[in-house]
Design an enzyme around this catalytic site. Structure first.
Site, PDB file in Angstrom:
ATOM      1  N   CYS A  46     -10.400 -12.587  17.861  1.00 16.42           N
ATOM      2  CA  CYS A  46     -10.879 -11.325  18.360  1.00 16.42           C
ATOM      3  C   CYS A  46     -12.406 -11.057  17.673  1.00 16.42           C
ATOM      4  O   CYS A  46     -12.498 -11.286  16.280  1.00 16.42           O
ATOM      5  CB  CYS A  46     -10.107 -10.396  18.139  1.00 16.42           C
ATOM      6  SG  CYS A  46      -8.484 -10.387  18.615  1.00 16.42           S
ATOM      7  N   ASP A  64      -8.316   3.992   9.535  1.00 13.96           N
ATOM      8  CA  ASP A  64      -7.658   3.297   8.147  1.00 13.96           C
ATOM      9  C   ASP A  64      -8.549   3.690   6.957  1.00 13.96           C
ATOM     10  O   ASP A  64      -9.777   3.071   7.226  1.00 13.96           O
ATOM     11  CB  ASP A  64      -7.422   1.979   8.726  1.00 13.96           C
ATOM     12  CG  ASP A  64      -6.281   1.363   7.944  1.00 13.96           C
ATOM     13  OD1 ASP A  64      -5.817   1.917   6.798  1.00 13.96           O
ATOM     14  OD2 ASP A  64      -5.533   0.407   8.349  1.00 13.96           O
ATOM     15  N   CYS A  74     -12.048  -8.340  14.662  1.00 14.74           N
ATOM     16  CA  CYS A  74     -11.315  -8.556  13.795  1.00 14.74           C
ATOM     17  C   CYS A  74     -11.458  -7.829  12.565  1.00 14.74           C
ATOM     18  O   CYS A  74     -12.524  -7.873  12.124  1.00 14.74           O
ATOM     19  CB  CYS A  74     -10.932  -9.980  13.648  1.00 14.74           C
ATOM     20  SG  CYS A  74      -9.643 -10.295  12.504  1.00 14.74           S
ATOM     21  N   ARG A  99       0.722  -1.131  -0.047  1.00 11.84           N
ATOM     22  CA  ARG A  99       0.054  -0.099  -0.075  1.00 11.84           C
ATOM     23  C   ARG A  99       0.668   1.181   0.092  1.00 11.84           C
ATOM     24  O   ARG A  99       0.636   2.263  -0.758  1.00 11.84           O
ATOM     25  CB  ARG A  99      -0.929  -0.076   1.094  1.00 11.84           C
ATOM     26  CG  ARG A  99      -1.380   1.334   1.448  1.00 11.84           C
ATOM     27  CD  ARG A  99      -2.868   1.042   2.460  1.00 11.84           C
ATOM     28  NE  ARG A  99      -3.603   0.100   1.751  1.00 11.84           N
ATOM     29  CZ  ARG A  99      -4.433  -0.602   2.261  1.00 11.84           C
ATOM     30  NH1 ARG A  99      -4.465  -0.705   3.459  1.00 11.84           N
ATOM     31  NH2 ARG A  99      -5.149  -1.564   1.561  1.00 11.84           N
ATOM     32  N   TYR A 100       1.801   1.175   0.831  1.00 16.97           N
ATOM     33  CA  TYR A 100       2.765   2.225   0.886  1.00 16.97           C
ATOM     34  C   TYR A 100       4.005   2.166   0.054  1.00 16.97           C
ATOM     35  O   TYR A 100       4.281   0.994  -0.220  1.00 16.97           O
ATOM     36  CB  TYR A 100       3.145   2.589   2.295  1.00 16.97           C
ATOM     37  CG  TYR A 100       1.970   2.836   3.314  1.00 16.97           C
ATOM     38  CD1 TYR A 100       1.217   4.097   3.466  1.00 16.97           C
ATOM     39  CD2 TYR A 100       1.447   1.842   4.087  1.00 16.97           C
ATOM     40  CE1 TYR A 100       0.314   4.464   4.353  1.00 16.97           C
ATOM     41  CE2 TYR A 100       0.555   2.150   5.060  1.00 16.97           C
ATOM     42  CZ  TYR A 100      -0.282   3.287   4.990  1.00 16.97           C
ATOM     43  OH  TYR A 100      -1.155   3.558   5.919  1.00 16.97           O
ATOM     44  N   LYS A 118      -3.613   4.684   6.512  1.00 20.56           N
ATOM     45  CA  LYS A 118      -3.939   5.249   7.861  1.00 20.56           C
ATOM     46  C   LYS A 118      -3.905   6.617   7.725  1.00 20.56           C
ATOM     47  O   LYS A 118      -2.987   7.399   7.288  1.00 20.56           O
ATOM     48  CB  LYS A 118      -2.981   4.701   8.915  1.00 20.56           C
ATOM     49  CG  LYS A 118      -2.967   3.223   9.181  1.00 20.56           C
ATOM     50  CD  LYS A 118      -2.173   2.717   9.919  1.00 20.56           C
ATOM     51  CE  LYS A 118      -1.912   1.081  10.077  1.00 20.56           C
ATOM     52  NZ  LYS A 118      -1.364   0.580   8.965  1.00 20.56           N
ATOM     53  N   ARG A 123     -10.170  -8.472   9.917  1.00 19.56           N
ATOM     54  CA  ARG A 123      -9.980  -9.294   8.735  1.00 19.56           C
ATOM     55  C   ARG A 123     -10.826 -10.681   8.911  1.00 19.56           C
ATOM     56  O   ARG A 123     -10.771 -11.731   8.813  1.00 19.56           O
ATOM     57  CB  ARG A 123      -8.429  -9.856   8.439  1.00 19.56           C
ATOM     58  CG  ARG A 123      -7.646  -8.879   8.105  1.00 19.56           C
ATOM     59  CD  ARG A 123      -6.173  -9.346   7.642  1.00 19.56           C
ATOM     60  NE  ARG A 123      -5.201  -8.134   7.650  1.00 19.56           N
ATOM     61  CZ  ARG A 123      -4.371  -7.811   8.429  1.00 19.56           C
ATOM     62  NH1 ARG A 123      -3.784  -8.680   9.207  1.00 19.56           N
ATOM     63  NH2 ARG A 123      -3.755  -6.526   8.170  1.00 19.56           N
ATOM     64  N   CYS A 165      -4.713 -17.772  14.502  1.00 20.10           N
ATOM     65  CA  CYS A 165      -4.734 -16.721  15.826  1.00 20.10           C
ATOM     66  C   CYS A 165      -4.850 -17.448  16.982  1.00 20.10           C
ATOM     67  O   CYS A 165      -5.429 -18.583  17.121  1.00 20.10           O
ATOM     68  CB  CYS A 165      -5.478 -15.616  15.610  1.00 20.10           C
ATOM     69  SG  CYS A 165      -5.190 -14.393  14.517  1.00 20.10           S
ATOM     70  N   ASP A 191     -12.723  -0.393  12.178  1.00 26.65           N
ATOM     71  CA  ASP A 191     -12.971  -0.379  10.744  1.00 26.65           C
ATOM     72  C   ASP A 191     -14.342  -0.816  10.485  1.00 26.65           C
ATOM     73  O   ASP A 191     -14.792  -1.164  11.134  1.00 26.65           O
ATOM     74  CB  ASP A 191     -11.944  -1.580  10.034  1.00 26.65           C
ATOM     75  CG  ASP A 191     -10.338  -1.189  10.026  1.00 26.65           C
ATOM     76  OD1 ASP A 191     -10.327   0.118   9.895  1.00 26.65           O
ATOM     77  OD2 ASP A 191      -9.510  -1.963  10.086  1.00 26.65           O
ATOM     78  N   ARG A 235       7.079  -0.033   2.102  1.00 22.52           N
ATOM     79  CA  ARG A 235       6.914  -1.063   3.136  1.00 22.52           C
ATOM     80  C   ARG A 235       5.653  -1.907   2.739  1.00 22.52           C
ATOM     81  O   ARG A 235       4.697  -1.698   2.217  1.00 22.52           O
ATOM     82  CB  ARG A 235       6.512  -0.596   4.533  1.00 22.52           C
ATOM     83  CG  ARG A 235       5.677   0.311   4.791  1.00 22.52           C
ATOM     84  CD  ARG A 235       6.009   1.311   6.012  1.00 22.52           C
ATOM     85  NE  ARG A 235       4.644   2.147   6.269  1.00 22.52           N
ATOM     86  CZ  ARG A 235       4.618   3.468   5.679  1.00 22.52           C
ATOM     87  NH1 ARG A 235       5.367   3.907   4.447  1.00 22.52           N
ATOM     88  NH2 ARG A 235       3.694   4.173   6.016  1.00 22.52           N
TER      89      ARG A 235
END
Ligand SMILES: *Cc1c(COP(=O)(O)O)cnc(C)c1O
Length: 437
Positions: free
Chosen positions: A138, A339, A141, A121-122, A346, A143, A134, A302, A125
């Site tokens: 969560c 985000d 989450c 995306r950037y 972000k 995702r 996981c 999100d 990085r």
């Protein structure tokens, strides 16, 4: 002493003859993770009514349940409905509600993916999804679309595509391993993966995003730390959301990592009815810095499917930032970010501190509400910059200079570029000028 009576009770219920020494074995924790409503009820003694059970079963069919016995032991059984650990790990029927603004992949991670597993995306990085497992699922989450895909440990072949992309993309100087949780991979796989990435000369640092210290702290073994030590500089970001999650066991795992020499950061998600309170947040941040963890980001929740009950207005985050800036140590406060839906990355947001501005004075306010002026210099000769660093009298270490061109808003501010505006691709007025309307 690490064990408490609740942990003992859970351990003995899981295995009649369970020796308490198993409790700290991370593989035992995974093997005995709570993945069904029945097991949750049996281990906690909490009973749900028939109607509730049906709704929960439906929820878990879409978004599976998985809680480590350790994380389960943090739930206050007497007051579980208000418990932040329960809310983050157990789930509710609200997850089945999808609002029109919610998307399966709100951050377009899959669209910005040049090869399987990589989100680029950037400019400098990449995010590398190295596992889809996981320690605990969560409920908030981002995702969530991927949770419940069959847990699998990716093979070397599956990871190789991502590694090849990193090797062939010289702009990438920072590789962020995420998932799933990278620390759910076996030690030898982690060792191999880090060594492959480390071989790439243009990769300057590796980062690992993990919730292991929060949900499965026993995974931070001496052997894991000794493997990681070979790949410095390695930055580790964890994900504590509530002061209650900072326990004797999690502190021990953080100390191991900090003693291993890894800079530790924390990314929290702002969650309604979990941590949307300035006092809770401040308590969390203070506990983190006491354990050598530097708060990094506070995320606005999100727009992922089924998370509407967790979302707060952005104003809540700004109010929390207002209660932190100036009020507590600068390094104890995170950057609050949204985000951008659609993949914009972000975006930091905070209260406004500039009240007004003239040609030579700026009027500012501080955290106490005191209004002050900053007198700007009467003479300042801006250095004209045409990005010709060889003929500039500011000294740059020329061998390592960054050759990238200015982009985005940076470009509008730059002397070396004639761009005076950034225009959305679908601007009708300009399409008319080009005769395309
Ligand atoms: C968050 C994120 C990063 C890292 O961003 P930093 O601001 O450098 O921490 C990189 N790639 C993607 C896709 C991300 O979401």
């Amino acid at each position: 002493m690490i064990y408490n009576t609740i942990q003992k009770e859970i351990a003995y219920k899981i295995e009649e003859e369970s020796k308490l020494s198993n409790w700290k074995d991370w593989k035992w924790q995974i093997k005995n993770s709570i993945r069904t409503l029945e097991k949750f009820e049996y281990l906690t003694g909490i009973k749900f009514e028939e109607k509730e059970r049906a709704d929960l079963e439906k929820t878990f069919k879409k978004f599976p349940l998985s809680i480590t016995p350790y994380y389960l032991s943090l739930i206050d059984k007497q007051n579980y409905k208000n418990d932040p650990v329960f809310k983050q790990s157990f789930g509710s029927k609200e997850e089945l509600i999808t609002r029109p603004s919610e998307l399966a992949d709100p951050l377009s991670e899959d669209k910005d993916s040049p090869v399987e597993g990589i989100t680029h995306r950037y400019p400098d990085r990449v995010l590398f999804h190295v596992s889809n497992i996981c320690g605990m699922y969560c409920r908030h989450c981002t995702r969530k679309r991927k949770v419940g895909d069959v847990d699998f440990v990716p093979s070397k072949d599956q990871l190789s595509e991502g590694i090849e992309y990193i090797k062939n993309t010289p702009q990438v100087r920072d590789v962020l391993l995420s998932g799933g949780d990278p620390f759910m991979l076996p030690d030898d796989k982690i060792d191999w993966l880090l060594s492959e990435i480390k071989k790439t000369p243009h990769v300057e640092i590796i980062r690992i995003g993990t919730r292991i210290p929060v949900v499965l702290p026993y995974r931070v073994t001496d052997n894991l730390v000794s493997i990681l030590k070979k790949y410095q500089p390695l930055w580790i970001n964890t994900h504590f959301n509530h002061p209650k999650e900072i326990t004797a066991s999690s502190k021990e795992s953080l100390a191991k990592l900090a003693d291993g020499g890894f800079p530790l950061g924390n990314q929290s998600v702002l969650l309604a009815d979990v941590n949307d309170c300035p006092r809770i947040m401040r308590s969390l941040l203070h506990k983190l810095v006491q354990n050598r963890v530097r708060p990094y980001y506070l995320y606005q929740c999100d727009l992922s499917e089924g998370l509407s009950h967790f979302r707060t207005p952005i104003g809540k985050g700004i109010e929390i930032m207002e209660s932190l800036i100036g009020h507590t140590s600068g390094f104890a406060r995170p950057t609050y970010v949204i985000d951008a839906p659609g993949g914009g990355g972000k975006i930091p947001v905070m209260p406004n501190y500039i009240i007004s501005w003239s040609t030579n004075k700026v009027v500012l306010r501080n955290y106490e509400g005191v209004i002050t002026t900053y007198k700007e210099p009467d003479s300042y000769e801006p250095k004209m910059c045409n990005r010709d660093c060889d003929n500039c009298d500011l000294e740059l270490n020329l061998d390592e200079r960054d050759e990238s061109a200015a982009i985005g808003i940076e470009k509008l501010l730059s002397d070396s570029c004639d761009t005076i505006s950034l225009i959305p691709g679908d601007n009708e007025r300009l399409q008319r000028r080009n005769g395309n309307a």
